[in-house]
Design an enzyme around this catalytic site. Structure first.
Site, PDB file in Angstrom:
ATOM      1  N   THR A 134      -0.614 223.324  48.736  1.00  0.00           N
ATOM      2  CA  THR A 134      -0.940 223.462  47.322  1.00  0.00           C
ATOM      3  C   THR A 134      -1.181 224.932  47.023  1.00  0.00           C
ATOM      4  O   THR A 134      -2.056 225.556  47.626  1.00  0.00           O
ATOM      5  CB  THR A 134      -2.179 222.620  46.957  1.00  0.00           C
ATOM      6  OG1 THR A 134      -1.917 221.255  47.309  1.00  0.00           O
ATOM      7  CG2 THR A 134      -2.484 222.709  45.466  1.00  0.00           C
ATOM      8  N   TYR A 135      -0.379 225.468  46.102  1.00  0.00           N
ATOM      9  CA  TYR A 135      -0.447 226.883  45.748  1.00  0.00           C
ATOM     10  C   TYR A 135      -1.255 227.070  44.466  1.00  0.00           C
ATOM     11  O   TYR A 135      -1.205 226.244  43.556  1.00  0.00           O
ATOM     12  CB  TYR A 135       0.966 227.452  45.565  1.00  0.00           C
ATOM     13  CG  TYR A 135       1.677 227.606  46.874  1.00  0.00           C
ATOM     14  CD1 TYR A 135       1.647 228.811  47.567  1.00  0.00           C
ATOM     15  CD2 TYR A 135       2.361 226.545  47.445  1.00  0.00           C
ATOM     16  CE1 TYR A 135       2.284 228.953  48.789  1.00  0.00           C
ATOM     17  CE2 TYR A 135       3.001 226.675  48.667  1.00  0.00           C
ATOM     18  CZ  TYR A 135       2.960 227.878  49.327  1.00  0.00           C
ATOM     19  OH  TYR A 135       3.582 228.008  50.534  1.00  0.00           O
ATOM     20  N   PHE A 136      -1.967 228.197  44.426  1.00  0.00           N
ATOM     21  CA  PHE A 136      -2.825 228.515  43.290  1.00  0.00           C
ATOM     22  C   PHE A 136      -2.438 229.861  42.703  1.00  0.00           C
ATOM     23  O   PHE A 136      -2.033 230.776  43.420  1.00  0.00           O
ATOM     24  CB  PHE A 136      -4.295 228.566  43.726  1.00  0.00           C
ATOM     25  CG  PHE A 136      -4.820 227.221  44.139  1.00  0.00           C
ATOM     26  CD1 PHE A 136      -5.454 226.399  43.218  1.00  0.00           C
ATOM     27  CD2 PHE A 136      -4.674 226.762  45.442  1.00  0.00           C
ATOM     28  CE1 PHE A 136      -5.931 225.149  43.587  1.00  0.00           C
ATOM     29  CE2 PHE A 136      -5.141 225.521  45.821  1.00  0.00           C
ATOM     30  CZ  PHE A 136      -5.776 224.709  44.888  1.00  0.00           C
ATOM     31  N   VAL A 162      -0.580 225.552  40.974  1.00  0.00           N
ATOM     32  CA  VAL A 162       0.789 225.787  40.538  1.00  0.00           C
ATOM     33  C   VAL A 162       1.699 224.633  40.943  1.00  0.00           C
ATOM     34  O   VAL A 162       2.425 224.079  40.118  1.00  0.00           O
ATOM     35  CB  VAL A 162       1.337 227.112  41.133  1.00  0.00           C
ATOM     36  CG1 VAL A 162       2.789 227.323  40.763  1.00  0.00           C
ATOM     37  CG2 VAL A 162       0.494 228.284  40.704  1.00  0.00           C
ATOM     38  N   LEU A 163       1.652 224.265  42.223  1.00  0.00           N
ATOM     39  CA  LEU A 163       2.605 223.307  42.760  1.00  0.00           C
ATOM     40  C   LEU A 163       2.153 222.871  44.146  1.00  0.00           C
ATOM     41  O   LEU A 163       1.547 223.663  44.864  1.00  0.00           O
ATOM     42  CB  LEU A 163       3.974 223.998  42.867  1.00  0.00           C
ATOM     43  CG  LEU A 163       5.206 223.185  43.179  1.00  0.00           C
ATOM     44  CD1 LEU A 163       5.527 222.230  42.038  1.00  0.00           C
ATOM     45  CD2 LEU A 163       6.392 224.120  43.387  1.00  0.00           C
TER      46      LEU A 163
END
Length: 182
Positions: free
Chosen positions: A33-35, A103-104
């Site tokens: 999980t990207y931030f 983000v995703l």
């Protein structure tokens, strides 16, 4: 330490060559999980912040990783800072309360193989984008990057890799969704 990493597009033939030639370390399931930083656009600064949850052999591990900008023109070499997490959901909540935006999330199946001391290959099947091969090692300083890249590239080329990719899975998926290929 600096992580020197090369990634290439793969197919089942390349996967089979790796499986025949190298020792399987383990099969993992990743959720990355990207931030996005509230005040800095990581897509412009070539940085990344993620929480990775790995599942393997009935266990799980979680890490928060900061990735700095790429350090050369050919590989995905960058400074990484990684911290093990005991409760990834709580860390994600802290980030969100500080203004970071999710983000995703990227999911993939990864098989890790021992190549030689300090060198590992990963065979990745990434949801929505396909099969890839990554090879990595660590170096102590920037002067050793070029030599490491040449060595890693030779191993991948010997396995049949013809097309290399510097973009991260996040960048590939973001580009795909921007182009309407989701």
């Amino acid at each position: 330490m600096i992580e020197v990493e090369l990634k290439g597009y793969a197919d089942e033939k390349i996967f089979e060559r790796v499986r025949e030639k190298y020792k399987l370390l383990r099969r993992e399931y990743h959720e990355d999980t990207y931030f996005q930083h509230p005040c800095r656009d990581f897509s412009k600064t070539d940085e990344a912040l993620r929480i990775r949850v790995k599942r393997f052999n009935g266990h799980f591990e979680a890490f928060m990783t900061y990735k700095g900008p790429k350090l050369d023109r050919e590989s995905k070499t960058r400074k990484e800072i990684e911290v093990e997490l005991t409760d990834p959901d709580k860390y994600a909540e802290i980030l969100e309360r500080l203004g970071f935006v999710e983000v995703l999330t990227i999911t993939k199946v990864r098989e890790k193989y021992y190549v030689e001391k300090g060198v590992v290959i990963a065979l990745d099947e990434v949801e929505n984008i396909g099969k890839f091969i990554e090879i990595e090692t660590l170096v102590e300083d920037q002067e050793k990057i070029e030599e490491a890249v040449e060595h890693l590239r030779a191993i991948l080329e010997e396995l049949g890799v013809k097309h290399f990719e510097r973009r991260s899975y996040l960048e590939l998926l973001m580009e795909r969704s921007k182009n309407g290929d989701s």
